[in-house]
Design an enzyme around this catalytic site. Structure first.
Site, PDB file in Angstrom:
ATOM      1  N   ASP A 290      36.644  39.641  37.169  1.00  0.00           N
ATOM      2  CA  ASP A 290      37.101  39.475  35.791  1.00  0.00           C
ATOM      3  C   ASP A 290      36.861  38.064  35.259  1.00  0.00           C
ATOM      4  O   ASP A 290      37.140  37.079  35.948  1.00  0.00           O
ATOM      5  CB  ASP A 290      38.609  39.780  35.748  1.00  0.00           C
ATOM      6  CG  ASP A 290      39.160  39.730  34.342  1.00  0.00           C
ATOM      7  OD1 ASP A 290      38.696  40.513  33.512  1.00  0.00           O
ATOM      8  OD2 ASP A 290      40.046  38.882  34.072  1.00  0.00           O
ATOM      9  N   GLU A 332      31.889  40.526  35.308  1.00  0.00           N
ATOM     10  CA  GLU A 332      32.286  40.777  33.930  1.00  0.00           C
ATOM     11  C   GLU A 332      32.047  39.476  33.169  1.00  0.00           C
ATOM     12  O   GLU A 332      32.899  38.601  33.117  1.00  0.00           O
ATOM     13  CB  GLU A 332      33.757  41.187  33.832  1.00  0.00           C
ATOM     14  CG  GLU A 332      34.124  41.717  32.465  1.00  0.00           C
ATOM     15  CD  GLU A 332      35.081  40.848  31.641  1.00  0.00           C
ATOM     16  OE1 GLU A 332      35.241  41.134  30.445  1.00  0.00           O
ATOM     17  OE2 GLU A 332      35.665  39.892  32.179  1.00  0.00           O
ATOM     18  N   HIS A 396      37.181  49.111  27.687  1.00  0.00           N
ATOM     19  CA  HIS A 396      38.568  49.008  27.214  1.00  0.00           C
ATOM     20  C   HIS A 396      38.705  47.822  26.266  1.00  0.00           C
ATOM     21  O   HIS A 396      39.719  47.680  25.607  1.00  0.00           O
ATOM     22  CB  HIS A 396      39.507  48.823  28.409  1.00  0.00           C
ATOM     23  CG  HIS A 396      39.328  47.509  29.092  1.00  0.00           C
ATOM     24  ND1 HIS A 396      38.201  47.204  29.824  1.00  0.00           N
ATOM     25  CD2 HIS A 396      40.104  46.391  29.113  1.00  0.00           C
ATOM     26  CE1 HIS A 396      38.302  45.964  30.288  1.00  0.00           C
ATOM     27  NE2 HIS A 396      39.448  45.446  29.871  1.00  0.00           N
ATOM     28  N   ASP A 397      37.685  46.945  26.258  1.00  0.00           N
ATOM     29  CA  ASP A 397      37.753  45.741  25.421  1.00  0.00           C
ATOM     30  C   ASP A 397      37.059  45.974  24.079  1.00  0.00           C
ATOM     31  O   ASP A 397      36.591  47.065  23.780  1.00  0.00           O
ATOM     32  CB  ASP A 397      37.094  44.576  26.158  1.00  0.00           C
ATOM     33  CG  ASP A 397      38.039  43.960  27.192  1.00  0.00           C
ATOM     34  OD1 ASP A 397      39.262  44.054  27.000  1.00  0.00           O
ATOM     35  OD2 ASP A 397      37.551  43.403  28.178  1.00  0.00           O
ATOM     36  N   ARG A 513      42.653  45.964  20.532  1.00  0.00           N
ATOM     37  CA  ARG A 513      41.929  46.713  21.564  1.00  0.00           C
ATOM     38  C   ARG A 513      42.699  47.952  22.008  1.00  0.00           C
ATOM     39  O   ARG A 513      42.122  48.886  22.557  1.00  0.00           O
ATOM     40  CB  ARG A 513      41.649  45.804  22.776  1.00  0.00           C
ATOM     41  CG  ARG A 513      40.682  44.692  22.474  1.00  0.00           C
ATOM     42  CD  ARG A 513      40.550  43.753  23.654  1.00  0.00           C
ATOM     43  NE  ARG A 513      41.835  43.134  23.991  1.00  0.00           N
ATOM     44  CZ  ARG A 513      42.026  42.353  25.045  1.00  0.00           C
ATOM     45  NH1 ARG A 513      41.027  42.103  25.857  1.00  0.00           N
ATOM     46  NH2 ARG A 513      43.201  41.824  25.295  1.00  0.00           N
TER      47      ARG A 513
HETATM   48  C1  GLC Z   1      38.636  40.503  30.745  1.00  0.00           C
HETATM   49  C2  GLC Z   1      39.292  41.844  30.481  1.00  0.00           C
HETATM   50  C3  GLC Z   1      40.144  41.733  29.271  1.00  0.00           C
HETATM   51  C4  GLC Z   1      41.172  40.647  29.483  1.00  0.00           C
HETATM   52  C5  GLC Z   1      40.509  39.327  29.889  1.00  0.00           C
HETATM   53  C6  GLC Z   1      41.515  38.367  30.422  1.00  0.00           C
HETATM   54  O1  GLC Z   1      37.771  40.153  29.738  1.00  0.00           O
HETATM   55  O2  GLC Z   1      38.335  42.841  30.338  1.00  0.00           O
HETATM   56  O3  GLC Z   1      40.770  42.957  28.966  1.00  0.00           O
HETATM   57  O4  GLC Z   1      41.879  40.443  28.286  1.00  0.00           O
HETATM   58  O5  GLC Z   1      39.582  39.526  30.941  1.00  0.00           O
HETATM   59  O6  GLC Z   1      41.906  38.750  31.718  1.00  0.00           O
END
Ligand code: GLC
Length: 660
Positions: A290, A332, A396-397, A513
């Protein structure tokens, strides 16, 4: 500076570490394991070189390494025999995840299935759909009600009690494994929640734990950093820091209750490595790494994508090679495409989200022009061998328009203006828009804005636009066929719409979101086998694509070759079979495997997608050098390429296959 080579230094360090380990009972027992010793021997130099570079200035650097290796050895000792069998199997078949059988799904445990037992109950459906990869969104202990959808973790070793226990998670992993489905879990390692015990101790003034975060006594250093950092969640707080009740400041890139860990402290690296290996032993197959871009900070930079982040990832990866060898990483990094690519490497993250393809599929639907997407596939799709994109239609974002301004300019598009147009289009502030998206982190100061919405709502199902169904399927056809692992946000395969109920929940109303994170769409699923309903139509279309993907070997692997259609509304790309040959723009057939096809049949799948609302045409000259008659896998019809070119219906996608 040492006069020894890095190899000599590593050997000396390894000898020191082994000697130290032999002094303790734990160390002696860890070293008895031959397999561990071999894996350590292979990977030690990587870890050592990175440690020496990042932490070599500290007098305790080697002792930190002793502790790290001991932890790693104990973790290997604790690894279940079933997982060790998978470790060995995957070492023999290291590119197993490049198969066209792979299909991903992602969901929130609570929203989709109430709890972990609910996830187990849904395994028959996952099999019906054909999933081989299931990403369960963060499910660990986190503050309530504010926890950024679980991305504020208070303990990596405790499951949120509302969802179940660690034992339940272990069982879910085992059941999924039996069903041929890999488990994907987030490693939220850029930050912890402010309620994590490390954070609590830091707040209480404990210096060891204060050192795990970026905490400063006053505004001087924070203000200096903020001169060059970007605001990520400006709706929550400006800048990158928040103030603690005692007046100190702590780094908080995302929400004020998510505090960035300080990886310039090796204790943080060790602590997170321990959490990672603990989770690996629960039965996790892939970690979704993440927010990787933010893990290292340096003054006078934007503190994103710094070279040290890559080193950290490589060190984490090497630890897995030693103590959990079958575990892989997915990065990610939703950033500029040059940076996205920089994380993709067998020794770093073997998988990565493909945010560019995702965003540009939507861009092409809005503009009815596939040029930017075609350029991205041609220029940015092919990644190192053994690495794979995770191709998704939405997550999900939010959707951010992360294309490169330089690429856009080549096609005559001004980055900032084009983003403004796309934002306006997708939130229905543009005449004729079919989309029903919601703005996310609309920042009038910087002009930045992103889009939230489910696939169906963004594609026009919510607004009742007649092209909606075709747009949904067109988008999925791309994710299923460009190369890599397709990932479905579960519920989208039955056409779930935006869920506006978040507006009534004070803990969610400020984060749009949630509009694209609906609860399990019971009635859509109930209608999925009824071809007269919209959910049934979406489901049938997606099921057909999944079936075709899994029965078309050419869709294995990751390579795609651009195909110039000569019509900006129509995207084209080719997927060569393992015998491999592509038709170059000059119509000549070129071997992709150096001519050594070893008697294999050559084969090709050419994918064409019409992004226009109109009928469109590709002239027959584009198909020179291709066979006269080819089969469209989507419809099963034979098409004559040499007669009159190809006429495509609005939003039609075709997959032409031929062999020779
Ligand atoms: C990533 C997740 C997101 C979250 C962010 C902070 O981007 O996909 O949903 O808000 O990390 O952890």
């Amino acid at each position: 500076m040492s006069s020894l080579s890095i190899d000599q230094q590593a050997r000396a360090a390894e000898a020191y570490i082994l000697q130290e380990l032999r002094k303790t009972e734990d160390g002696i027992s860890v070293l008895k394991d031959k397999e561990f010793q071999t894996r350590l021997d292979t990977n030690f130099i990587t870890i050592f070189a990175i440690f020496a570079e990042l932490y070599g200035y500290r007098h305790d650097c080697l002792d930190q390494l002793v502790d790290l290796i001991l932890m790693c050895g104990k973790s290997w000792q604790a690894r279940d025999s079933e997982l060790r069998i998978i470790d060995r199997q995957r070492e023999l078949d290291p590119e197993w995840y490049m198969s066209n059988q792979m299909l991903g799904g992602v969901c929130y445990v609570d929203r989709y299935a109430k709890n972990l037992q609910g996830i187990k109950d849904k395994i028959p459906y996952f099999k019906e759909l054909g999933l081989t990869y299931l990403h369960l969104m963060p499910l660990f202990l986190s503050p309530k009600p504010l926890n950024d959808g679980g991305y504020a973790v208070s303990s990596y070793r405790e499951v949120d009690p509302d969802l179940g226990t660690m034992d339940d998670l272990r069982e879910v992993a085992a059941e999924l494994r039996k069903a041929g489905i890999s488990l994907v879990i987030d490693l939220v390692f850029n930050h912890t929640s402010s309620e994590h015990q490390w954070a609590r101790k830091a707040v209480a003034g404990d210096s060891e734990h204060s050192g795990m975060y970026w905490i400063f006594p006053d505004r001087n250093v924070p203000s200096a950093f903020e001169r060059s950092t970007r605001e990520i969640f400006p709706d929550d707080h400006p800048g990158s820091f928040i103030q603690l009740p005692d007046g100190r400041y702590v780094w908080s890139t995302f929400y004020h209750f998510q505090w960035d860990l300080n990886y310039s402290n090796p204790a943080v690296f060790r602590a997170m490595a321990a959490e990672m290996l603990y989770l690996a032993n629960i039965g996790v197959d892939f970690f979704r790494m993440d927010a990787v871009a933010f893990m290292w900070k340096r003054m006078n930079t934007d503190c994103e994508n710094l070279p040290e982040v890559h080193k950290l990832l490589r060190a984490f990866n090497a630890l897995c090679r030693i103590a959990a060898p079958s575990v892989l990483f997915k990065s990610e990094a939703i950033v500029h495409p040059d940076h996205v690519i920089s994380y993709i490497d067998r020794y770093e993250c073997q998988l990565s989200y493909n945010p560019l393809q995702m965003a540009l599929s939507w861009e092409a639907l809005a503009t009815r022009d596939a040029s930017m997407l075609a350029q991205a596939i041609e220029r940015r799709h092919n990644i190192p061998r053994g690495c794979a994109w995770v191709n998704y239609v939405r997550s999900h974002d939010d959707i951010g328009w992360t294309f490169s301004d330089e690429d856009a300019l080549e096609l005559g598009k001004h980055g900032l203006n084009h983003r403004k147009f796309l934002n306006a289009f997708f939130v229905n502030r543009h005449p004729g828009s079919f989309a029903r998206g919601v703005p996310f982190q609309d920042n009038p100061r910087t002009g930045d804005c992103r889009i939230s919405g489910t696939t169906a709502s963004l594609a026009g199902l919510e607004s009742g636009n007649e092209g909606a169904l075709d747009r949904i399927l067109l988008s999925f056809s791309i994710a299923m066929s460009t190369g890599g692992i397709p990932l479905i946000y579960l519920g989208d395969e039955v056409g779930q719409l935006n869920d506006y109920s978040y507006l009534n929940d004070p803990s969610k109303m400020d984060d749009s979101r949630w509009v694209n994170r609906p609860f399990y769409p019971e009635s859509n699923y109930a209608q999925r086998h009824d071809p007269d309903t919209l959910p049934g139509k979406v489901f049938a279309g997606i099921k057909r694509l999944i079936h075709l993907r899994k029965t078309t070997d050419e869709l294995s692997g990751g390579r795609a070759i651009g195909f110039f259609t000569g019509n900006p509304a129509i995207l084209g790309y080719q997927r060569p079979g393992s015998g491999g040959a592509a038709i170059a723009a000059n119509g000549r057939r070129s071997s992709l495997t150096g001519g050594q096809t070893g008697g294999l049949m050559n084969s090709m799948v050419l994918c064409l997608c019409n992004f226009s609302d109109e009928f469109e045409w590709i002239g027959r000259d584009r198909f020179l050098g291709m066979p006269e008659s080819v089969v469209d896998l989507i419809t099963g019809y034979e098409i004559n390429l040499h007669h009159a070119g190809i006429h495509m219906k609005p939003h039609q996608y075709i997959w032409l296959k031929w062999t020779w």
